[in-house]
Design a protein around this motif. Structure first.
Motif, PDB file in Angstrom:
ATOM      1  N   UNK A  77       0.762  -1.247   0.000  1.00 36.23           N
ATOM      2  CA  UNK A  77       0.000   0.000   0.000  1.00 36.23           C
ATOM      3  C   UNK A  77       0.786   1.287   0.000  1.00 36.23           C
ATOM      4  N   UNK A  78       2.128   1.203   0.008  1.00 33.36           N
ATOM      5  CA  UNK A  78       2.956   2.411  -0.014  1.00 33.36           C
ATOM      6  C   UNK A  78       3.708   2.451  -1.345  1.00 33.36           C
ATOM      7  N   UNK A  79       3.309   3.307  -2.273  1.00 32.24           N
ATOM      8  CA  UNK A  79       3.995   3.374  -3.572  1.00 32.24           C
ATOM      9  C   UNK A  79       5.491   3.607  -3.387  1.00 32.24           C
ATOM     10  N   UNK A  80       6.305   2.755  -3.973  1.00 30.85           N
ATOM     11  CA  UNK A  80       7.752   2.849  -3.775  1.00 30.85           C
ATOM     12  C   UNK A  80       8.477   2.194  -4.949  1.00 30.85           C
ATOM     13  N   UNK A  81       9.713   2.633  -5.175  1.00 28.79           N
ATOM     14  CA  UNK A  81      10.565   1.973  -6.159  1.00 28.79           C
ATOM     15  C   UNK A  81      12.018   2.183  -5.757  1.00 28.79           C
ATOM     16  N   UNK A  82      12.913   1.389  -6.354  1.00 25.60           N
ATOM     17  CA  UNK A  82      14.332   1.442  -6.008  1.00 25.60           C
ATOM     18  C   UNK A  82      15.113   2.167  -7.090  1.00 25.60           C
ATOM     19  N   UNK A  83      16.066   3.012  -6.669  1.00 27.84           N
ATOM     20  CA  UNK A  83      16.977   3.702  -7.578  1.00 27.84           C
ATOM     21  C   UNK A  83      18.409   3.420  -7.135  1.00 27.84           C
ATOM     22  N   UNK A  84      19.227   2.940  -8.048  1.00 27.93           N
ATOM     23  CA  UNK A  84      20.637   2.733  -7.750  1.00 27.93           C
ATOM     24  C   UNK A  84      21.323   4.102  -7.694  1.00 27.93           C
ATOM     25  N   UNK A  85      21.996   4.440  -6.597  1.00 24.51           N
ATOM     26  CA  UNK A  85      22.593   5.774  -6.483  1.00 24.51           C
ATOM     27  C   UNK A  85      23.696   6.018  -7.517  1.00 24.51           C
ATOM     28  N   UNK A  86      24.374   4.948  -7.951  1.00 28.50           N
ATOM     29  CA  UNK A  86      25.375   5.109  -8.994  1.00 28.50           C
ATOM     30  C   UNK A  86      24.737   5.546 -10.293  1.00 28.50           C
ATOM     31  N   UNK A  87      23.602   4.931 -10.636  1.00 27.43           N
ATOM     32  CA  UNK A  87      22.871   5.329 -11.840  1.00 27.43           C
ATOM     33  C   UNK A  87      22.245   6.718 -11.657  1.00 27.43           C
ATOM     34  N   UNK A  88      21.855   7.023 -10.421  1.00 27.26           N
ATOM     35  CA  UNK A  88      21.261   8.341 -10.165  1.00 27.26           C
ATOM     36  C   UNK A  88      22.243   9.456 -10.473  1.00 27.26           C
ATOM     37  N   UNK A  89      23.530   9.193 -10.266  1.00 28.98           N
ATOM     38  CA  UNK A  89      24.556  10.193 -10.565  1.00 28.98           C
ATOM     39  C   UNK A  89      24.679  10.454 -12.070  1.00 28.98           C
ATOM     40  N   UNK A  90      24.122   9.560 -12.871  1.00 29.15           N
ATOM     41  CA  UNK A  90      24.265   9.671 -14.323  1.00 29.15           C
ATOM     42  C   UNK A  90      22.917   9.736 -15.024  1.00 29.15           C
ATOM     43  N   UNK A  91      21.977  10.434 -14.393  1.00 29.21           N
ATOM     44  CA  UNK A  91      20.711  10.697 -15.070  1.00 29.21           C
ATOM     45  C   UNK A  91      19.472  10.224 -14.359  1.00 29.21           C
ATOM     46  N   UNK A  92      19.572   9.132 -13.578  1.00 33.27           N
ATOM     47  CA  UNK A  92      18.371   8.582 -12.952  1.00 33.27           C
ATOM     48  C   UNK A  92      17.861   9.429 -11.791  1.00 33.27           C
ATOM     49  N   UNK A  93      18.629  10.433 -11.400  1.00 33.76           N
ATOM     50  CA  UNK A  93      18.153  11.323 -10.336  1.00 33.76           C
ATOM     51  C   UNK A  93      16.873  12.034 -10.763  1.00 33.76           C
ATOM     52  N   UNK A  94      16.656  12.123 -12.073  1.00 34.19           N
ATOM     53  CA  UNK A  94      15.432  12.746 -12.575  1.00 34.19           C
ATOM     54  C   UNK A  94      14.185  11.959 -12.238  1.00 34.19           C
ATOM     55  N   UNK A  95      14.356  10.725 -11.762  1.00 36.99           N
ATOM     56  CA  UNK A  95      13.213   9.915 -11.355  1.00 36.99           C
ATOM     57  C   UNK A  95      12.653  10.373 -10.015  1.00 36.99           C
ATOM     58  N   UNK A  96      13.417  11.163  -9.279  1.00 37.28           N
ATOM     59  CA  UNK A  96      12.998  11.609  -7.946  1.00 37.28           C
ATOM     60  C   UNK A  96      12.394  13.005  -8.053  1.00 37.28           C
TER      61      UNK A  96
END
Length: 330
Positions: A77-96
């Protein structure tokens, strides 16, 4: 055959090593109970007030645990997903987004990839819940809320492989998920909607009407029928019973394989005996709106293998144990 470069360990030694691991990790989880405090409650309130999603992040083994926590949150019941911080440094930070809450896992609290994206998370004003084993670490100090998952020792005899620490983090994640589940009033039915392909989903989402036999496939005879007619109907429809109805279609009784066996033991003439003389009048019925799992419970309790399905007393179908088995409800 064993590898000669490794010392041979007997069964007792191997089992003792395993028991030590389990005891060490159990102690690590048990120690968490004393740390469920106002910080934990504040973390729950923060997530409950979130208008976006919980973004879980972590590297290495913490990342694996984080992925499982995200999955557990999402399925309860709690919407959630996982983001790899290494990938977040290279573009995936836009998912947050600014509406999200970040849950960051790091036993040391000094994971370089997490510390790299930390300033960006802070700049966006996104609340950060840190789950670390070091309350004095950079990640712990920079977080909005810190959850202490520190352990006295790893179960690894070298003290190197993340074992007790990852188990403790996983347990804390489960504690969060279950507390949030209860706070949201999340039900078994809600869980089933998130797991329609699983056995629980089938048990909670399958109704009798979804799997019952209807129309010409329903075993049914009239009050004027003989036992022979009942036998022919049961043989044709293969459900182990037939329903008996009046002219309006209202069920008056049932005749089953068991009834037939008892009748034959008495050597009665099946051609001459009217069905009304031997049918079970006070029969058990279910409605189509009943959960199939409840029909299973009734059959097991009454020790019967098939049930007529009615609506306002009128026969609309029939169901047996084989139908429930094929539907994956059993």
């Amino acid at each position: 055959m064993g590898n000669p470069q490794y010392p041979a360990l007997d069964e007792r030694t191997l089992c003792a090593l395993a028991v030590n691991v389990i005891n060490t990790e159990a102690a690590a989880i048990s120690a968490l109970a004393d740390r469920i405090d106002s910080n934990f409650a504040a973390g729950c309130r923060l997530i409950l007030g979130c208008h976006g999603r919980v973004v879980v992040t972590g590297m290495g083994k913490s990342g694996h645990i984080g992925g499982k926590i995200a999955s557990t949150l999402a399925s309860t019941g709690t919407p959630a997903f996982f983001v790899n911080p290494g990938e977040a440094c290279h573009g995936d930070l836009g998912m947050i987004t600014r509406n999200d809450v970040v849950l960051a896992l790091s036993n040391s609290g000094e994971t370089a990839e997490l510390l790299t994206i930390l300033p960006l998370i802070k700049r966006l004003g996104i609340p950060l819940i840190a789950m670390t084993g070091n309350r004095l670490s950079t990640l712990a100090r920079q977080s909005s809320i810190h959850l202490d998952t520190g352990v006295q020792q790893e179960a690894c005899p070298l003290g190197l492989a993340p074992t007790s620490s990852t188990t403790a983090a996983l347990a804390m994640g489960d504690a969060l998920a279950v507390a949030l589940l209860e706070a949201r009033g999340f039900t078994r039915e809600d869980f089933a909607f998130s797991h329609p392909g699983g056995s629980l989903g089938r048990r909670l989402l399958t109704f009798v009407r979804d799997i019952m036999h209807t129309g010409d496939d329903t075993p049914v005879i009239g009050l004027e029928a003989s036992v022979r007619d009942a036998l022919l109907e049961m043989t044709a429809k293969k459900l182990g019973m037939t329903a008996i109805v009046d002219g309006a279609g209202t069920i008056q009784g049932v005749f089953t394989d068991g009834d037939l066996r008892r009748l034959l033991e008495k050597a009665q003439d099946i051609h001459a005996t009217p069905i009304t003389a031997v049918m079970t009048r006070s029969c058990v019925t279910v409605e189509g709106s009943l959960l199939a799992a409840e029909a299973v419970r009734i059959m097991e309790q009454k020790r019967i293998n098939a049930l007529p399905v009615v609506e306002n007393g009128r026969l609309i179908g029939a169901i047996n144990m084989h139908d429930l088995l094929r539907a994956g409800v059993l």
